[in-house]
Design a protein around this motif. Sequence first.
Motif, PDB file in Angstrom:
ATOM      1  N   ASN A 247       0.830  -1.096  -0.080  1.00 50.13           N
ATOM      2  CA  ASN A 247      -0.017  -0.138   0.073  1.00 50.13           C
ATOM      3  C   ASN A 247       0.823   1.201   0.074  1.00 50.13           C
ATOM      4  OD1 ASN A 247      -2.629  -1.422   0.118  1.00 50.13           O
ATOM      5  ND2 ASN A 247      -2.263  -1.605   2.321  1.00 50.13           N
TER       6      ASN A 247
ATOM      7  N   GLN B  90      -2.649   2.204  -7.424  1.00 50.61           N
ATOM      8  CA  GLN B  90      -1.394   2.469  -8.088  1.00 50.61           C
ATOM      9  C   GLN B  90      -1.709   3.458  -8.863  1.00 50.61           C
ATOM     10  OE1 GLN B  90       0.174  -1.056  -9.384  1.00 50.61           O
ATOM     11  NE2 GLN B  90       0.767  -1.628  -7.189  1.00 50.61           N
TER      12      GLN B  90
ATOM     13  N   ASN C 287       1.291   5.919  -4.878  1.00 49.57           N
ATOM     14  CA  ASN C 287      -0.035   5.357  -4.661  1.00 49.57           C
ATOM     15  C   ASN C 287      -0.827   6.388  -4.143  1.00 49.57           C
ATOM     16  OD1 ASN C 287       0.494   2.762  -5.467  1.00 49.57           O
ATOM     17  ND2 ASN C 287       0.220   1.686  -3.765  1.00 49.57           N
TER      18      ASN C 287
ATOM     19  N   SER D  83      -6.186   1.911  -1.747  1.00 52.76           N
ATOM     20  CA  SER D  83      -4.751   1.947  -2.322  1.00 52.76           C
ATOM     21  C   SER D  83      -4.829   1.849  -3.767  1.00 52.76           C
ATOM     22  CB  SER D  83      -3.788   1.130  -1.606  1.00 52.76           C
ATOM     23  OG  SER D  83      -2.629   1.297  -2.154  1.00 52.76           O
TER      24      SER D  83
END
Length: 183
Positions: free
Chosen positions: A16, A77, A21, A75
Amino acid sequence: MASALAAAGHRDAISNWTVGNQVAFRTQSGEEVSGCVFAFDRQTNLLVIKENGSHSGVSNLRLVKATSVREVLSSVQPEKPFDLELPHVDLERCRKREEKALQQAEMESARVGHGVTKEAQAIFDALVKTMPCVWRNKVIVVLDSVYVEEPYTPDTCRSDNEHAATRERVKMVLRLERERLGL
């Protein structure tokens, strides 16, 4: 088996904190935090979150111990690689902000009487709202011409004859403020 699950959970939690992120999480104290992972140090478990600032072009950096995160809410990306370049810092602007903050702190400090009672400070705080005042030791100096001494009553106001009208005005304001404060 339990330690293998804990290790896997730890790896998932660390994923995470990949730089770039977009995360949202709840801390142990229940506060919700969201922003972009700016940095993560595995050794110290220190997480740096870049949050949007109060206006465009400004960001806040929040330092959080990853162990204080109770729950990761999301979370995500980034779609493209995170820009690791630090934003430009206008040192002159920082110097001016620092100078202004120091001046403000000095001004606020000058408004605090040393060795005076809470009531004396309350009287000063009330007077300074309507006219310029400073402390000189335990004496309140109003408009550079009227001196209010302990116990800070209208009877303890003094000035030279040239400033008698100002002294009478200060006495009236002081009387009203003392009544308002219940003194």
